[in-house]
Design a protein around this motif. Structure first.
Motif, PDB file in Angstrom:
ATOM      1  N   ALA A  79       4.771  37.057  75.319  1.00  0.00           N
ATOM      2  CA  ALA A  79       5.338  36.446  74.068  1.00  0.00           C
ATOM      3  C   ALA A  79       4.441  36.199  72.882  1.00  0.00           C
ATOM      4  O   ALA A  79       3.219  36.192  73.195  1.00  0.00           O
ATOM      5  N   GLY A  80       4.882  36.287  71.662  1.00  0.00           N
ATOM      6  CA  GLY A  80       3.987  36.116  70.579  1.00  0.00           C
ATOM      7  C   GLY A  80       4.963  35.490  69.638  1.00  0.00           C
ATOM      8  O   GLY A  80       6.003  35.430  69.516  1.00  0.00           O
ATOM      9  N   LEU A  81       3.993  34.606  68.516  1.00  0.00           N
ATOM     10  CA  LEU A  81       4.812  34.261  67.350  1.00  0.00           C
ATOM     11  C   LEU A  81       4.699  35.051  66.305  1.00  0.00           C
ATOM     12  O   LEU A  81       3.617  35.783  65.835  1.00  0.00           O
ATOM     13  N   VAL A  82       5.793  35.417  65.588  1.00  0.00           N
ATOM     14  CA  VAL A  82       5.738  36.294  64.410  1.00  0.00           C
ATOM     15  C   VAL A  82       5.177  35.877  63.146  1.00  0.00           C
ATOM     16  O   VAL A  82       4.976  34.643  62.683  1.00  0.00           O
ATOM     17  N   SER A  83       4.334  36.843  62.432  1.00  0.00           N
ATOM     18  CA  SER A  83       3.696  36.437  61.127  1.00  0.00           C
ATOM     19  C   SER A  83       4.684  37.038  60.352  1.00  0.00           C
ATOM     20  O   SER A  83       4.601  38.307  60.072  1.00  0.00           O
ATOM     21  N   ALA A  84       5.475  35.877  59.834  1.00  0.00           N
ATOM     22  CA  ALA A  84       6.758  36.349  58.825  1.00  0.00           C
ATOM     23  C   ALA A  84       6.190  37.259  57.633  1.00  0.00           C
ATOM     24  O   ALA A  84       6.827  38.224  57.202  1.00  0.00           O
ATOM     25  N   SER A  85       4.981  36.923  56.986  1.00  0.00           N
ATOM     26  CA  SER A  85       4.600  37.541  55.997  1.00  0.00           C
ATOM     27  C   SER A  85       4.440  39.100  56.121  1.00  0.00           C
ATOM     28  O   SER A  85       4.203  39.887  55.150  1.00  0.00           O
ATOM     29  N   SER A  86       4.176  39.353  57.285  1.00  0.00           N
ATOM     30  CA  SER A  86       3.657  40.848  57.545  1.00  0.00           C
ATOM     31  C   SER A  86       5.079  41.655  57.170  1.00  0.00           C
ATOM     32  O   SER A  86       4.901  42.960  56.721  1.00  0.00           O
ATOM     33  N   THR A  87       6.365  41.014  57.185  1.00  0.00           N
ATOM     34  CA  THR A  87       7.565  41.678  56.845  1.00  0.00           C
ATOM     35  C   THR A  87       7.880  41.203  55.734  1.00  0.00           C
ATOM     36  O   THR A  87       8.126  42.200  54.617  1.00  0.00           O
ATOM     37  N   THR A  88       7.801  40.113  55.122  1.00  0.00           N
ATOM     38  CA  THR A  88       8.178  39.560  53.722  1.00  0.00           C
ATOM     39  C   THR A  88       7.326  40.201  52.673  1.00  0.00           C
ATOM     40  O   THR A  88       7.671  40.413  51.358  1.00  0.00           O
ATOM     41  N   VAL A 104      13.963  30.577  65.433  1.00  0.00           N
ATOM     42  CA  VAL A 104      14.237  29.242  65.342  1.00  0.00           C
ATOM     43  C   VAL A 104      14.249  28.499  64.069  1.00  0.00           C
ATOM     44  O   VAL A 104      13.415  28.462  63.447  1.00  0.00           O
ATOM     45  N   SER A 105      15.520  27.936  63.638  1.00  0.00           N
ATOM     46  CA  SER A 105      15.353  27.354  62.357  1.00  0.00           C
ATOM     47  C   SER A 105      16.627  26.340  62.339  1.00  0.00           C
ATOM     48  O   SER A 105      17.585  26.618  62.482  1.00  0.00           O
ATOM     49  N   GLN A 106      16.479  25.100  62.091  1.00  0.00           N
ATOM     50  CA  GLN A 106      17.217  24.177  62.113  1.00  0.00           C
ATOM     51  C   GLN A 106      18.191  24.404  61.029  1.00  0.00           C
ATOM     52  O   GLN A 106      19.682  24.057  61.357  1.00  0.00           O
ATOM     53  N   SER A 107      18.174  24.676  59.934  1.00  0.00           N
ATOM     54  CA  SER A 107      18.884  24.800  58.773  1.00  0.00           C
ATOM     55  C   SER A 107      19.637  26.525  58.867  1.00  0.00           C
ATOM     56  O   SER A 107      20.680  26.540  58.231  1.00  0.00           O
ATOM     57  N   GLY A 108      18.806  27.446  59.329  1.00  0.00           N
ATOM     58  CA  GLY A 108      19.347  28.800  59.375  1.00  0.00           C
ATOM     59  C   GLY A 108      19.068  29.288  57.943  1.00  0.00           C
ATOM     60  O   GLY A 108      19.962  30.511  57.670  1.00  0.00           O
ATOM     61  N   GLY A 109      18.436  28.715  57.049  1.00  0.00           N
ATOM     62  CA  GLY A 109      18.550  29.151  55.536  1.00  0.00           C
ATOM     63  C   GLY A 109      17.371  29.463  54.949  1.00  0.00           C
ATOM     64  O   GLY A 109      17.357  29.916  53.762  1.00  0.00           O
ATOM     65  N   SER A 110      16.279  29.695  55.744  1.00  0.00           N
ATOM     66  CA  SER A 110      15.063  29.841  55.027  1.00  0.00           C
ATOM     67  C   SER A 110      14.803  31.449  54.969  1.00  0.00           C
ATOM     68  O   SER A 110      15.326  32.181  55.700  1.00  0.00           O
ATOM     69  N   PRO A 111      14.780  31.712  53.615  1.00  0.00           N
ATOM     70  CA  PRO A 111      14.674  33.342  53.196  1.00  0.00           C
ATOM     71  C   PRO A 111      13.990  34.090  54.032  1.00  0.00           C
ATOM     72  O   PRO A 111      14.419  35.194  54.392  1.00  0.00           O
ATOM     73  N   ASP A 112      12.655  33.799  54.241  1.00  0.00           N
ATOM     74  CA  ASP A 112      11.780  34.650  55.176  1.00  0.00           C
ATOM     75  C   ASP A 112      12.257  34.835  56.497  1.00  0.00           C
ATOM     76  O   ASP A 112      12.175  35.881  56.816  1.00  0.00           O
ATOM     77  N   LEU A 113      12.754  33.721  57.205  1.00  0.00           N
ATOM     78  CA  LEU A 113      13.199  33.993  58.666  1.00  0.00           C
ATOM     79  C   LEU A 113      14.519  34.801  58.732  1.00  0.00           C
ATOM     80  O   LEU A 113      14.693  35.365  59.634  1.00  0.00           O
ATOM     81  N   VAL A 114      15.234  34.638  57.665  1.00  0.00           N
ATOM     82  CA  VAL A 114      16.539  35.625  57.594  1.00  0.00           C
ATOM     83  C   VAL A 114      16.152  37.069  57.437  1.00  0.00           C
ATOM     84  O   VAL A 114      16.629  38.069  58.088  1.00  0.00           O
ATOM     85  N   GLU A 115      14.884  37.371  56.534  1.00  0.00           N
ATOM     86  CA  GLU A 115      14.784  38.578  56.136  1.00  0.00           C
ATOM     87  C   GLU A 115      13.816  39.143  57.533  1.00  0.00           C
ATOM     88  O   GLU A 115      13.998  40.168  57.809  1.00  0.00           O
ATOM     89  N   LEU A 138      21.142  32.839  58.713  1.00  0.00           N
ATOM     90  CA  LEU A 138      20.567  33.481  59.796  1.00  0.00           C
ATOM     91  C   LEU A 138      21.691  33.848  60.802  1.00  0.00           C
ATOM     92  O   LEU A 138      21.297  34.990  61.515  1.00  0.00           O
ATOM     93  N   ASN A 139      22.598  33.001  61.248  1.00  0.00           N
ATOM     94  CA  ASN A 139      23.541  33.518  62.220  1.00  0.00           C
ATOM     95  C   ASN A 139      24.194  34.991  61.719  1.00  0.00           C
ATOM     96  O   ASN A 139      24.699  35.574  62.769  1.00  0.00           O
ATOM     97  N   THR A 140      24.331  35.115  60.483  1.00  0.00           N
ATOM     98  CA  THR A 140      25.212  36.259  60.023  1.00  0.00           C
ATOM     99  C   THR A 140      24.142  37.614  60.230  1.00  0.00           C
ATOM    100  O   THR A 140      24.811  38.717  60.739  1.00  0.00           O
TER     101      THR A 140
END
Length: 353
Positions: A79-88, A104-115, A138-140
């Motif tokens: 298992a590993g932790l994503v480096s979001a900026s490698s995508t965004t 994992v996102s409490q709000s589900g609205g962070s643009p980088d995590l959605v992307e 995020l759920n979408t």
């Protein structure tokens, strides 16, 4: 009396205090919804992933760290932790076939995590959103989702959403390995006992550390997530300079900066992680640091102060360990004249890319 209720809610820390107290019942409600988590786990099991990636920010990142240990130990999958900026930022599109991506996102609205989640799904991953907002963006974009069922959280500092996320991740990983969640059945009662039994210890710790300018938090194994969350909670509510280290990393250099003016919060619960902390705490103690041991094994080490919690399975200890940590952050903020419900310059949702 509506006016009395409004006045009570207006008191500094009123929301954070209420949300900490609500956690035992929240755990019970979450366990009652185990079937929904098991359905998601069954879909994951069908895919037979060979690797797990976790994407998160803030407190959710610490929950993801906990899930990383669960995955590696209980499922024996890398298992590993994503480096979001490698995508965004860099536009990377790796081959993610046979990979499970849990965002994992409490709000589900962070643009980088959605992307990140959208891209991961396009690149072949099985994607799962773990969030407190079931109708979020995020759920979408995720194929599957787990609702942590914490309810609305009014305080800016995450408390019940964090612990609900921990338990949800445990139930998910346990179900993937074929478990029924039975080991977690006692968590609601243990949480009630923890909140009650640690009250005096936390109050004493508040009095002891209210003037501390620098705090180091440390733990190993599953409890490293609690140490990381403790540093964040103290920094964002009390504006203390708080740094978190794995116990192993602390010995590899940073311990040299620990002295009699340093407060150290050490997470030490029964199990392999707690056992591995003994050498670390001996080194810290030898440097005359003010050591506060928190956990079910706190009584077994030399420390200036101890906050003991009930014993449980090691992999569930972070769900209980964080409760006195949250109370400590609340108490220190109030002692310093701050309102932890509304930390200066912070919002409930941080939007990054």
């Amino acid at each position: 009396m509506p006016e009395a209720a409004d006045e009570a809610n207006a008191r500094p820390g009123a929301h954070m205090s209420a949300e900490i107290a609500a956690q035992p019942q929240m755990f019970a409600d979450l366990l009652a919804a185990h079937a929904a988590v098991a359905e998601v786990a069954a879909r994951i099991t069908e895919r037979r992933p060979r690797f797990v990636l976790l994407a998160a920010r803030g407190s959710s990142d610490h929950a993801a760290l906990y899930a990383k240990y669960l995955t590696e130990v209980l499922l024996e999958l890398p298992a590993g932790l994503v480096s979001a900026s490698s995508t965004t930022l860099y536009g990377a599109r790796p081959d993610l076939r046979e990979v499970l991506v849990i965002t994992v996102s409490q709000s589900g609205g962070s643009p980088d995590l959605v992307e990140v989640t959208r891209t991961a799904r396009e690149c072949g991953a099985t994607t799962v959103a773990v969030t407190n907002t079931p109708h979020s963006q995020l759920n979408t974009v995720a194929e599957l989702s787990v609702d942590v069922r914490a309810g609305a959280e009014q305080a800016v500092a995450a408390t019940k959403t964090y612990s609900a996320t921990l338990l949800s991740l445990y139930l998910l990983v346990d179900a993937v390995r074929g478990g029924s969640g039975a080991a977690a059945a006692s968590v609601p009662d243990l949480a009630s006992s923890t909140l009650e039994s640690t009250r005096t210890g936390v109050e004493d710790a508040v009095a002891r550390y209210r003037f501390a300018d620098e705090i180091v938090t440390t733990g190993r194994g599953y409890s490293l997530a609690t140490a990381s969350e403790a540093a964040l909670k103290l920094a964002e509510t009390s504006y203390v300079s708080a740094r978190s280290y794995s116990g192993a990393d602390l010995l590899h250099g940073p311990v040299a900066a620990v002295d009699a003016d340093t407060a150290v919060l050490a997470m030490i619960s029964s199990g392999h992680g707690g056992g591995a902390m003994r050498e670390v705490l001996e080194a810290v103690h030898a440097r005359d640091a003010d050591l506060c041991a928190i956990g079910s094994a706190a009584r077994t080490v030399g420390a200036s102060h101890r906050i003991e919690i009930p014993e449980c399975a090691e992999e569930l200890a972070p769900v209980l360990e964080v409760l006195p940590v949250q109370r400590l952050a609340l108490g220190l903020a109030l002692a310093k004249g701050e309102d932890p419900d509304h930390p200066r310059g912070l919002r409930k949702e941080t939007r990054t890319r």
